[in-house]
Design a protein around this motif. Structure first.
Motif, PDB file in Angstrom:
ATOM      1  N   HIS A 105      42.946   7.343  25.166  1.00 37.03           N
ATOM      2  CA  HIS A 105      43.642   7.805  26.486  1.00 37.03           C
ATOM      3  C   HIS A 105      42.588   7.605  27.702  1.00 37.03           C
ATOM      4  O   HIS A 105      43.050   7.215  28.801  1.00 37.03           O
ATOM      5  N   GLU A 106      41.540   8.039  27.345  1.00 40.79           N
ATOM      6  CA  GLU A 106      40.394   7.968  28.460  1.00 40.79           C
ATOM      7  C   GLU A 106      40.313   6.619  28.826  1.00 40.79           C
ATOM      8  O   GLU A 106      40.046   6.147  29.985  1.00 40.79           O
ATOM      9  N   ILE A 107      40.097   5.685  27.954  1.00 40.36           N
ATOM     10  CA  ILE A 107      39.744   4.233  28.209  1.00 40.36           C
ATOM     11  C   ILE A 107      40.886   3.741  28.970  1.00 40.36           C
ATOM     12  O   ILE A 107      40.789   3.031  29.941  1.00 40.36           O
ATOM     13  N   VAL A 108      42.371   3.927  28.732  1.00 37.72           N
ATOM     14  CA  VAL A 108      43.336   3.482  29.424  1.00 37.72           C
ATOM     15  C   VAL A 108      43.600   4.104  30.825  1.00 37.72           C
ATOM     16  O   VAL A 108      43.499   3.203  31.762  1.00 37.72           O
ATOM     17  N   ASN A 109      43.497   5.292  31.010  1.00 36.98           N
ATOM     18  CA  ASN A 109      43.386   6.257  31.953  1.00 36.98           C
ATOM     19  C   ASN A 109      42.087   5.677  33.032  1.00 36.98           C
ATOM     20  O   ASN A 109      42.497   5.425  34.312  1.00 36.98           O
ATOM     21  N   ARG A 110      41.057   5.451  32.560  1.00 36.54           N
ATOM     22  CA  ARG A 110      39.989   4.950  33.521  1.00 36.54           C
ATOM     23  C   ARG A 110      39.795   3.677  33.720  1.00 36.54           C
ATOM     24  O   ARG A 110      39.323   3.080  34.851  1.00 36.54           O
ATOM     25  N   PHE A 111      40.323   2.575  32.744  1.00 30.40           N
ATOM     26  CA  PHE A 111      39.924   1.457  33.045  1.00 30.40           C
ATOM     27  C   PHE A 111      41.155   0.379  33.115  1.00 30.40           C
ATOM     28  O   PHE A 111      40.839  -0.867  33.450  1.00 30.40           O
ATOM     29  N   TYR A 112      42.402   1.004  32.805  1.00 27.68           N
ATOM     30  CA  TYR A 112      43.508   0.222  32.936  1.00 27.68           C
ATOM     31  C   TYR A 112      44.401   0.885  34.027  1.00 27.68           C
ATOM     32  O   TYR A 112      45.077   1.623  33.964  1.00 27.68           O
TER      33      TYR A 112
END
Length: 800
Positions: free
Chosen positions: A673-680
């Protein structure tokens, strides 16, 4: 780390035959009986193409991310044509692979073919540029004279359609079919209506080009170019442009010379200008054109144009393109979530469906890897496989939502091997490029078969895979399917060699990452052989898939390079990183550590997706692995020379899901979730790195659905947590995987409980049977991690 080590005893024991028994039992565990719940009603969402923002990925994400390099122009799913604008590049030493950079405000033309998010430039052929005047200076001598500024506020793009208003009140509209494009160029009253077509346009060096004016309404031409990622590969593209209106005057250019009334030009810098209106006209002029593209001949381009029968009707073509996109995007329906989340999701799905792309003409003809003309009968011929990038996430996704097309893509790889002798790595057009390490065609094929796309000659595929994995040899133009294979077969690992890096386009010596890739490739051969009942081959390659153990340093429990004499590097890792200054001349950041292609030991140590449990045990057990993972995810997308996660590059796409294997599914849920929310994000720089023809985007699609194909060559899906309240993934036979998560939302990534087909479920994966039969999953999500759900060893996904 300990310095000054010498020779270490040879490889640790590989995999005992008894593991086969464990393998079979682990594969069967977690099987769920099909239930009628997967037929539950779902409120369909229409107009999914409206959620796609084609500007996502057209910008830069900063120092680590760099240019994502997607394009905003017109395309259809897996189409040959990508008619899209090209912009002035602020850094001419490093062309933007998609041709378009959001930060730029000057368009140089609209060319017919592009790659989406590749790390190297390619295509950008046959550029069309409107100009309100008569050219007296050759565009080859001063191209900037014909460029035009624009504003994003005057731009509109959607799947299959692109429109922009340029300076001087010029409008441009383009759309596309599979092999053709339709364009409308509007000119203001009182100025000449001139269209420039640069037949030598290319993002890379041109060996030759030509243009011919045929009558008063038809233009044809060709260009020979290529050299993807500085390889020796070349291709020739052909086009035909049929105009609705006769041109009133014309001319060609060849280098610095402009020749009024000339009908032919041939050289390395050629083009044609066409005038459609007199300067004294008191009404606007609209120029309509249908364009055909081909990689066989001008006749092929003309035939593609005739087969499409577009009739200059851009509205009809754009509407048809949108319908195609809506149909493909609707294979995955979501509801709930924010509007931005839907935009990120459906744009990622859109980017996942652009490549590989059709290469054969409408009549099935294409140039093969032997340079001869062939006819594709059972399925179109496809090309442009970003193999090393897409086998992890994109190919399993295509197997579920576009199996018919994926069957054709695998069949195309087998045709390539038949004509050129070997399965290709990163094929472009009809050429071997040899880009990137690994033998990724093996995993593309194994993924397709495991996920249910099986309308290809699997027996022939296995034969080609085994050949490439056992027989060192050289193909056309020095192509080698598996660089370092002889040493790999002899030692069980690829030893350090500067010459190998040249064969894989690596900026560092990459023997360790090659070894890891080959071990995973071998696992793909095992899974296909086992499915086909070829048990002797299966046993051989299952054992070889354990070769990663030969590079596991017993002192530091890290994957490191190894010399031919068995020695691990002395003083590791001091001085082993590629320094950024070594690549400053081409404005590229250092992209790896000695022994690894695009990454380092900290990142690649986890790259054992076929045997994560074995890796965890080898480095000290679940608690040690969890501690190391927690430290690894302290920084996300930290880049290629760090001890942390690099979310924007393929070797670490699988790492966030390893929490499921070490009793910490909450960590997987948190990090994905962090990767999607921050980078996508819904922005031009909204991806963590080069999209690589859908590699990054397809990862985001899986992550937002809350599941992932962690082990290539299998159909097991490991679990995270979904972003949407409802998701329906429609399987090829009409069955579906339905996901219900009414608590889904920002700040609630953690799973408290899960039921599958109405029964409580405490495993962190869906078995192959569940994926095949369809299922209904009901998640209860929370804002706090639940450290008791599915944390036992029996809850973990299978390892092999």
């Amino acid at each position: 780390m300990t310095e000054g080590r010498g020779t270490v005893r040879s490889s640790m024991p590989l995999i005992a035959l008894g593991l086969l028994v464990i393998l079979l039992s682990s594969c069967s565990s977690g099987r769920i009986a099909p239930a009628n719940a997967n037929k539950a009603p779902f409120d369909p969402v229409t107009g999914l193409a409206d959620y796609v923002n084609t500007s996502i990925g057209t910008g830069s994400g900063g120092k680590i991310v760099g240019d994502v390099s997607t394009f905003p122009g017109a395309d259809v799913p897996f189409g040959m044509v990508q008619w899209s604008p090209d912009t002035v590049n602020p850094n001419p030493l490093q062309p933007v692979a998609g041709g378009y950079l959001y930060q730029a405000h000057t368009i140089t033309g609209l060319s017919l073919n592009h790659l989406s998010g590749a790390g190297c430039a390619q295509y950008g052929n046959f550029s069309f540029m409107p100009y309100p005047g008569t050219p007296h200076v050759s565009p080859a001598s001063d191209p900037s004279k014909y460029y035009a500024s624009f504003s994003h506020s005057n731009e509109k793009a959607s799947p299959g359609y692109y429109r922009v208003y340029l300076k001087d009140h010029i409008s441009v509209r383009v759309s596309a079919t599979t092999r053709t494009g339709v364009g409308m160029f509007g000119f203001p009253a009182g100025k000449p209506a001139t269209l420039l077509i640069d037949t030598s346009a290319s993002q890379t060096a041109v060996a030759g080009s030509a243009v011919q004016v045929r009558g008063n309404d038809l233009i044809t031409g060709w260009v020979t170019t290529g050299h993807f990622c500085s390889s020796d590969s070349t291709y020739t593209a052909y086009f035909a442009a049929q105009f609705k209106q006769d041109f009133t005057s014309f001319g060609t250019w060849n280098g610095p010379a402009v020749n009024q009334g000339s009908r032919n030009a041939q050289g390395t810098s050629t083009g044609v200008y066409l005038n459609f209106g007199h300067p004294t006209a008191d009404s606007p002029v609209t120029v309509n054109v249908d364009v055909g593209l081909s990689y066989t001949s001008v006749a092929g381009a003309l035939a593609n144009l005739k087969a499409a029968a577009d009739g200059w009707n851009i509205k009809r073509v754009a509407t048809a393109a949108t319908r195609k996109w809506d149909k493909m995007l609707s294979r995955i329906q979501v509801s709930g979530g924010t509007s931005k989340e839907k935009t990120v999701f459906y744009t990622a799905l859109y980017h996942s469906l652009l490549f590989p792309s059709v290469f054969s003409d409408a009549n099935g003809e294409y140039l093969g890897f032997d340079g001869k003309l062939h006819t594709a009968r059972s399925a179109p011929q496809y090309t442009n496989y970003s193999g090393w990038d897409i086998y992890r996430s994109e190919i399993p996704l295509l197997a579920l939502i576009a199996p018919h097309q994926l069957d054709g893509m695998v069949t195309s790889l087998l045709r390539d091997a038949s004509q050129g002798g070997w399965l290709p790595r990163w094929p472009v057009a009809n050429q071997y490029t040899g880009i990137m390490g690994g033998d990724s065609a093996d995993l593309i094929i194994a993924d397709a078969y495991a996920m249910g796309a099986r309308s290809f000659n699997a027996a022939q595929a296995l034969q080609d895979m085994v050949k490439g994995a056992t027989l060192p040899g050289t193909g056309p133009d020095g192509y080698v399917e598996r660089p370092g294979l002889a040493e790999y077969l002899k030692l069980g690992w690829v030893p350090e060699s500067a010459s190998l890096a040249k064969q894989t386009s690596s900026t560092t010596q990459d023997s360790a990452s090659l070894t890891l890739e080959y071990a995973t490739d071998d696992f793909g051969i095992y899974t296909l052989a086992k499915s086909l009942g070829q048990n002797a081959i299966a046993r051989q390659f299952l054992a070889r898939s354990g070769n990663w153990r030969n590079l596991l340093d017993p002192v530091d429990s890290m994957i490191v390079p190894r010399a031919a004499n068995g020695a691990f590097p002395s003083g590791w890792p001091a001085g082993s990183f590629t320094l950024a200054k070594a690549l400053e001349s081409v404005h590229i950041q250092g992209v790896g550590q000695m022994g690894f292609q695009e990454g380092d030991s900290a990142q690649y140590t986890w790259a054992v997706p076929q045997d994560i449990a074995g890796l965890v045990q080898s480095i000290g057990g679940r608690q040690v692995a969890l501690h190391r993972l927690s430290q690894f995810f302290t920084h996300l997308n930290a880049g290629p020379i760090s001890q942390y996660d690099w979310a924007g590059n393929e070797p670490t796409l699988e790492v966030p899901w390893i929490g499921d294997y070490v009793g910490a599914p909450w960590l997987t849920q948190k990090v994905t979730h962090e990767i999607v929310n921050r980078f996508y994000t819904d922005s031009p720089g909204g991806e963590p790195g080069n999209d690589d023809l859908g590699a990054m985007s397809s990862w985001a699609v899986w992550a937002m659905m809350g599941m992932y194909p962690e082990t290539p060559g299998t159909s097991t899906l490991v679990l995270g947590s979904p972003f949407f309240a409802k998701i329906r993934l429609t399987l090829p036979d009409g069955r579906s995987i339905n996901i219900h998560a009414p608590d889904a939302g920002i700040g609630r990534p953690y799973v408290k409980s899960l039921s599958v087909n109405g029964h409580s479920y405490n495993k962190t994966y869906l078995s192959s049977n569940t994926v095949r039969d369809g299922a209904s999953l009901s998640f209860t999500l929370s804002s706090n991690p639940d450290r008791s759900w599915a944390t036992t060893p029996s809850s973990a996904p299978p390892s092999y």
